[in-house]
Design a protein around this motif. Structure first.
Motif, PDB file in Angstrom:
ATOM      1  N   ASN A  47      27.450  93.126   2.557  1.00 14.31           N
ATOM      2  CA  ASN A  47      27.006  93.784   1.323  1.00 14.31           C
ATOM      3  C   ASN A  47      25.629  93.315   0.880  1.00 14.31           C
ATOM      4  OD1 ASN A  47      29.279  95.489   0.607  1.00 14.31           O
ATOM      5  ND2 ASN A  47      30.417  93.582   0.233  1.00 14.31           N
ATOM      6  N   LEU A  48      25.211  92.147   1.383  1.00 13.32           N
ATOM      7  CA  LEU A  48      23.941  91.562   0.979  1.00 13.32           C
ATOM      8  C   LEU A  48      23.093  91.268   2.207  1.00 13.32           C
ATOM      9  CD1 LEU A  48      25.369  88.927  -1.536  1.00 13.32           C
ATOM     10  CD2 LEU A  48      24.503  91.204  -2.101  1.00 13.32           C
ATOM     11  N   SER A  49      21.815  91.587   2.132  1.00 14.85           N
ATOM     12  CA  SER A  49      20.912  91.230   3.226  1.00 14.85           C
ATOM     13  C   SER A  49      19.593  90.737   2.656  1.00 14.85           C
ATOM     14  CB  SER A  49      20.666  92.428   4.155  1.00 14.85           C
ATOM     15  OG  SER A  49      19.796  93.367   3.555  1.00 14.85           O
ATOM     16  N   LYS A  50      18.978  89.811   3.395  1.00  8.60           N
ATOM     17  CA  LYS A  50      17.645  89.317   3.061  1.00  8.60           C
ATOM     18  C   LYS A  50      16.800  89.427   4.322  1.00  8.60           C
ATOM     19  CE  LYS A  50      19.187  85.922  -0.398  1.00  8.60           C
ATOM     20  NZ  LYS A  50      18.556  86.540  -1.569  1.00  8.60           N
ATOM     21  N   PHE A  51      15.663  90.102   4.210  1.00  7.86           N
ATOM     22  CA  PHE A  51      14.754  90.279   5.340  1.00  7.86           C
ATOM     23  C   PHE A  51      13.418  89.647   4.978  1.00  7.86           C
ATOM     24  CE2 PHE A  51      11.415  92.726   7.534  1.00  7.86           C
ATOM     25  CZ  PHE A  51      11.807  92.549   8.855  1.00  7.86           C
ATOM     26  N   ILE A  52      12.932  88.747   5.833  1.00  6.95           N
ATOM     27  CA  ILE A  52      11.646  88.106   5.574  1.00  6.95           C
ATOM     28  C   ILE A  52      10.718  88.316   6.776  1.00  6.95           C
ATOM     29  CG2 ILE A  52      12.452  86.373   3.932  1.00  6.95           C
ATOM     30  CD1 ILE A  52      12.696  84.398   6.214  1.00  6.95           C
ATOM     31  N   GLU A  53       9.446  88.490   6.473  1.00  6.30           N
ATOM     32  CA  GLU A  53       8.434  88.677   7.516  1.00  6.30           C
ATOM     33  C   GLU A  53       7.319  87.659   7.301  1.00  6.30           C
ATOM     34  OE1 GLU A  53       7.037  92.743   8.585  1.00  6.30           O
ATOM     35  OE2 GLU A  53       5.055  91.927   8.119  1.00  6.30           O
ATOM     36  N   LEU A  54       7.021  86.897   8.346  1.00  6.38           N
ATOM     37  CA  LEU A  54       6.039  85.826   8.233  1.00  6.38           C
ATOM     38  C   LEU A  54       4.612  86.371   8.297  1.00  6.38           C
ATOM     39  CD1 LEU A  54       7.683  83.108  10.489  1.00  6.38           C
ATOM     40  CD2 LEU A  54       8.070  83.630   8.084  1.00  6.38           C
ATOM     41  N   PRO A  55       3.650  85.691   7.666  1.00  3.60           N
ATOM     42  CA  PRO A  55       2.262  86.173   7.673  1.00  3.60           C
ATOM     43  C   PRO A  55       1.534  85.945   8.989  1.00  3.60           C
ATOM     44  CG  PRO A  55       2.418  84.124   6.441  1.00  3.60           C
ATOM     45  CD  PRO A  55       3.829  84.531   6.775  1.00  3.60           C
ATOM     46  N   GLU A  56       1.993  84.991   9.826  1.00  2.00           N
ATOM     47  CA  GLU A  56       1.316  84.721  11.096  1.00  2.00           C
ATOM     48  C   GLU A  56       1.514  85.885  12.062  1.00  2.00           C
ATOM     49  OE1 GLU A  56       2.397  81.025   9.058  1.00  2.00           O
ATOM     50  OE2 GLU A  56       3.618  82.653   9.834  1.00  2.00           O
ATOM     51  N   TYR A  57       0.530  86.094  12.941  1.00  2.90           N
ATOM     52  CA  TYR A  57       0.689  87.162  13.923  1.00  2.90           C
ATOM     53  C   TYR A  57       0.027  86.821  15.248  1.00  2.90           C
ATOM     54  CZ  TYR A  57      -4.149  88.724  12.957  1.00  2.90           C
ATOM     55  OH  TYR A  57      -5.510  88.814  12.811  1.00  2.90           O
ATOM     56  N   LYS A  58       0.378  87.587  16.274  1.00  3.08           N
ATOM     57  CA  LYS A  58      -0.268  87.526  17.582  1.00  3.08           C
ATOM     58  C   LYS A  58      -0.899  88.890  17.844  1.00  3.08           C
ATOM     59  CE  LYS A  58       1.747  85.479  21.073  1.00  3.08           C
ATOM     60  NZ  LYS A  58       2.685  85.208  22.201  1.00  3.08           N
ATOM     61  N   LEU A  59      -2.162  88.901  18.246  1.00  2.00           N
ATOM     62  CA  LEU A  59      -2.851  90.164  18.511  1.00  2.00           C
ATOM     63  C   LEU A  59      -2.317  90.824  19.769  1.00  2.00           C
ATOM     64  CD1 LEU A  59      -6.579  89.254  17.766  1.00  2.00           C
ATOM     65  CD2 LEU A  59      -5.067  90.659  16.370  1.00  2.00           C
TER      66      LEU A  59
END
Length: 263
Positions: A47-59
């Motif tokens: 019933n509950l979800s948390k989605f997080i996306e980090l600021p770091e990236y790979k080109l």
């Protein structure tokens, strides 16, 4: 070419209603600066979800397209993009029918906490196609969500109705999702019953101002004050007599293009 490896190992007994599981996704942005980011989804009680996306990236070396489903080129250099920057977050509460997300606007330094009523996503699940992702046979589903057509592959044997970002409501956990242009794409890499990284990152999420989704859309697309301030700042640094022309793209970008009250 670098093959994508799906490392998804978890027993079916972990999917009971009173336990939490965590899914790690790679997020591909096939935008003007193609990149891939790490993200995590935590699900509790279905019933509950948390989605997080980090600021770091790979080109990425090249744009991701439909033919690159199994293999994607990336650089060998990890770039820390704003390592102390904004952590994106989307919380979905199906009991209260509410979504909260952490959002930003270009030219605006404010970090917003945006509240909205969870929308009704109408999925078409009448497809016969299947796809093996990790150890799971996944089924296809499609929908038009806020102006974009999304395709997802969900594992019916994992009876959790969530997926990455704001995608939810399928008969099983979404292990892959993308819009029809492949501009945005999420691919599951691993499922765990515990994730200390997830819990530590969620504690770092911050925001400056809390508003409704409608207020945020108005701030992002209709108000020009922040853009004008930026333009004036650029002009003030130009040599005397020099001029700057600014081209504004009036077409909306992003995962959401049109909203319920605008239809």
């Amino acid at each position: 070419m670098k093959k994508i490896l799906f490392l998804i190992f978890i027993s079916l007994q972990a999917f009971s209603q009173d336990k939490s599981i965590y899914v790690e996704y790679d997020v591909y942005y096939n935008t003007s600066s193609p990149r891939v980011k790490k993200s995590y989804l935590g699900i509790t009680n279905n019933n509950l979800s948390k989605f997080i996306e980090l600021p770091e990236y790979k080109l990425l070396n090249n744009e991701t397209n439909e033919e690159a489903t199994e293999e994607i080129n990336t650089t060998t250099i990890n770039i820390n993009y704003m390592p102390n920057g904004v952590i994106r977050k989307v919380d979905i509460n199906l009991i209260e029918k509410k979504i909260t997300s952490i959002e930003t606007i270009v030219f605006n330094k404010i970090i917003f906490k945006v509240n909205e009523t969870a929308p009704q996503i109408n999925w078409n699940i009448k497809y016969s196609e299947t796809k093996l992702i990790g150890n799971y046979e996944c089924l296809k589903a499609t929908t038009n969500f806020r102006g974009r057509n999304y395709i997802v592959w969900y594992a019916k044997e994992i009876p959790l109705r969530f997926g990455p970002w704001k995608l939810f409501g399928t008969p099983g956990l979404i292990l892959e999702a993308y819009d029809e242009t492949f501009k945005y794409r999420w691919i599951a890499k691993e499922i765990k019953q515990q994730n200390e990284i997830f819990n530590s990152i969620t504690k770092k999420v911050v925001y400056d101002k809390e508003i409704t989704l409608k207020e945020f859309v108005d701030e992002k697309y209709n108000k020009q004050s922040d853009r004008k301030k930026f333009q004036e700042k650029v002009k003030s640094k130009l040599p005397r007599g020099a001029k700057a022309n600014f081209k504004v793209n009036s077409n909306r970008q992003g995962k959401e293009i049109i909203f319920e009250w605008e239809k």
